[in-house]
Motif scaffolding. Sequence first.
Motif, PDB file in Angstrom:
ATOM      1  N   LEU A   5       8.673  72.420  52.036  1.00 22.20           N
ATOM      2  CA  LEU A   5       9.945  71.686  51.884  1.00 22.20           C
ATOM      3  C   LEU A   5       9.980  71.178  50.624  1.00 22.20           C
ATOM      4  CD1 LEU A   5      10.128  69.126  54.810  1.00 22.20           C
ATOM      5  CD2 LEU A   5      11.308  71.529  54.571  1.00 22.20           C
ATOM      6  N   GLN A   6      11.032  71.493  49.696  1.00 26.22           N
ATOM      7  CA  GLN A   6      11.130  70.752  48.598  1.00 26.22           C
ATOM      8  C   GLN A   6      11.417  69.147  48.618  1.00 26.22           C
ATOM      9  OE1 GLN A   6      14.321  72.417  45.806  1.00 26.22           O
ATOM     10  NE2 GLN A   6      14.392  74.339  47.253  1.00 26.22           N
ATOM     11  N   ARG A   7      10.467  68.527  47.688  1.00 26.44           N
ATOM     12  CA  ARG A   7      10.428  67.056  47.681  1.00 26.44           C
ATOM     13  C   ARG A   7      11.238  66.394  46.494  1.00 26.44           C
ATOM     14  NH1 ARG A   7       6.314  64.820  50.915  1.00 26.44           N
ATOM     15  NH2 ARG A   7       5.937  63.089  49.475  1.00 26.44           N
ATOM     16  N   PHE A   8      11.939  65.487  47.040  1.00 23.99           N
ATOM     17  CA  PHE A   8      12.993  64.745  45.963  1.00 23.99           C
ATOM     18  C   PHE A   8      12.401  63.399  45.922  1.00 23.99           C
ATOM     19  CE2 PHE A   8      14.978  68.522  46.867  1.00 23.99           C
ATOM     20  CZ  PHE A   8      15.489  69.185  45.294  1.00 23.99           C
ATOM     21  N   ARG A   9      12.783  62.700  45.013  1.00 23.65           N
ATOM     22  CA  ARG A   9      12.276  61.189  44.956  1.00 23.65           C
ATOM     23  C   ARG A   9      13.415  60.227  44.725  1.00 23.65           C
ATOM     24  NH1 ARG A   9       7.542  61.555  40.713  1.00 23.65           N
ATOM     25  NH2 ARG A   9       8.944  62.532  39.767  1.00 23.65           N
ATOM     26  N   LEU A  10      13.302  59.086  44.876  1.00 23.64           N
ATOM     27  CA  LEU A  10      14.351  58.016  44.481  1.00 23.64           C
ATOM     28  C   LEU A  10      14.140  57.804  42.787  1.00 23.64           C
ATOM     29  CD1 LEU A  10      12.884  55.014  46.755  1.00 23.64           C
ATOM     30  CD2 LEU A  10      14.589  57.095  47.286  1.00 23.64           C
ATOM     31  N   TYR A  11      15.281  57.392  42.257  1.00 19.00           N
ATOM     32  CA  TYR A  11      15.277  56.886  40.812  1.00 19.00           C
ATOM     33  C   TYR A  11      15.807  55.565  40.628  1.00 19.00           C
ATOM     34  CZ  TYR A  11      16.349  57.785  36.042  1.00 19.00           C
ATOM     35  OH  TYR A  11      16.505  57.841  34.692  1.00 19.00           O
ATOM     36  N   ILE A  12      14.758  54.763  40.231  1.00 18.80           N
ATOM     37  CA  ILE A  12      15.072  53.329  40.177  1.00 18.80           C
ATOM     38  C   ILE A  12      14.294  52.826  38.816  1.00 18.80           C
ATOM     39  CG2 ILE A  12      14.397  51.126  40.875  1.00 18.80           C
ATOM     40  CD1 ILE A  12      14.239  52.399  43.791  1.00 18.80           C
ATOM     41  N   ASP A  13      15.353  52.284  37.882  1.00 18.80           N
ATOM     42  CA  ASP A  13      15.114  51.597  36.461  1.00 18.80           C
ATOM     43  C   ASP A  13      14.495  52.724  35.836  1.00 18.80           C
ATOM     44  OD1 ASP A  13      14.968  49.419  34.929  1.00 18.80           O
ATOM     45  OD2 ASP A  13      13.084  48.718  35.450  1.00 18.80           O
ATOM     46  N   GLY A  14      15.110  54.004  35.698  1.00 24.44           N
ATOM     47  CA  GLY A  14      14.589  54.950  34.690  1.00 24.44           C
ATOM     48  C   GLY A  14      13.475  55.626  35.326  1.00 24.44           C
ATOM     49  N   GLN A  15      12.694  55.549  36.342  1.00 25.77           N
ATOM     50  CA  GLN A  15      11.611  56.027  36.915  1.00 25.77           C
ATOM     51  C   GLN A  15      11.716  56.709  38.324  1.00 25.77           C
ATOM     52  OE1 GLN A  15       8.846  55.939  35.030  1.00 25.77           O
ATOM     53  NE2 GLN A  15       9.871  54.925  33.578  1.00 25.77           N
TER      54      GLN A  15
END
Length: 491
Positions: A5-15
């Motif tokens: 599976l392609q994994r994606f992440r959260l994006y919080i405070d520029g990270q």
Amino acid sequence: MSDTLQRFRLYIDGQFTDGSGTERLTSLNPYRGVPWASVPDATDADVDAAVSAARRAFESGPWSRTTPQKRAAVLRRLAALIERDAEKFARLESTDNGKLYREMLGQWRYLPEWLYYYAGLAVSDIGAVLPSDKPNFTAVTRREPIGVVAAITPWNSPGLLMLWKLAPALAAGCTFVVKPSEHTPVSTAAFAELVHEAGLPPGVFNVVTGGRRVGERLAGHPDIDKIAFTGSDGVGRAIAQSAAQHFTRVSLELGGKSPQIVFADADIGLAANGVISGIFAATGQTCMAGSRLLVQREIADTLVDAIVERARGIRLGDPTDPDTQMGPVATRPQYDKILSLVADATAQGARIAHGGKPAALGGLFVEPTVLTGVDNRMRIAQEEVFGPVLSVIPFDDEKEAIALANDTRYGLAAGIWTDDVRRANRVALKVRAGSVWINAYRTVGPFAPFGGFGHSGIGRENGLAGLAEFQEVKTIWTELEGQARDPFTLG
């Protein structure tokens, strides 16, 4: 969970981050029926962190205080990055929601225009000098950013409907937290990479992924200044109720039961083409779908025959195939809802002129469906289907056509087909809908306000009206002569 599976992440405070929890949500490819990507199921702590980052960026960071010219420059950089990566994002969305790749590619290639348009407004939007009736006072207005915006977006066009909110919000100087649908989170999560590359300051743009719980946390969050939502009227009502607890501003772009009104003098071929575009393009999964065909009785059979003939030839299949004309329904619950509403309509007396059942190739495909014998009081004519189902309702004269068009709790869009320009404009003025097309359907642009009457929502997206949704208006009075005034009078 498969490692493929392609994994994606959260994006919080520029990270980019996997968040504070361990749970992840799997996204299914609706054409192949298999998992293909995963995103974090954000926790309450993750939502709070994103909102806090947006609050800091608004209160202490440079974005709301930077010059309009610098904000415009960032919007133009982001537009250029979308132009560069349009094919990538079109493929992500087509894989995630089953819409045609060629349609998604057209959307993503057009999306930079929203950023260019609002970059222009950022540097040209002005307040006003008011015509004061007090000779010793001047009064002026200025427009200021509303603050921290939470955007909750749907599964049918995630990128488009996010940009309709993001572009004016950034132009106004707001900061942004977006939660995409749990069914189609991938393009929004990936979009954070472009935002990062464009150089937006940390906290200005944040992505949290998850289901209903995440949306509810945002909708009721005391540190959100504005909620911008696109989805059903039922969910919109719940969001408005949560927002009201903190007097949070809302704009709600909700559903529709939009009429296509065809008069006897219309060009049958053009009208049939417009009706097909309005209901079968995007598999009917669009808020502006022209799901009610109101046709003058004397041409009803002829027009229905033309539409059915076209519907028979619609090619269903792989949405990435350039020859495919209609893809699958995006989710199993939506697929079941469509078939249930068709069954209910036939039980009430509607007749199937074409379709009405699962397509032969299986999966989440529904045949393009044309229903005749529909009464406007039936559920199929009053409830949003959000699928490739057209309800045909005949009328006798202009007055009846207008009455039928307005006999709905919605008021998002309408199409009028006639060669009589006077009648076209008379009817356009009397139909209660936020967008009316004459001898056309399903055309939008960054400069043209979009939204609806009644249960179709509150507020407008796009155009000057769309920018105003993300601004507060402040009036500043200045006394000019230093004269004392009676402290016990007003005025």
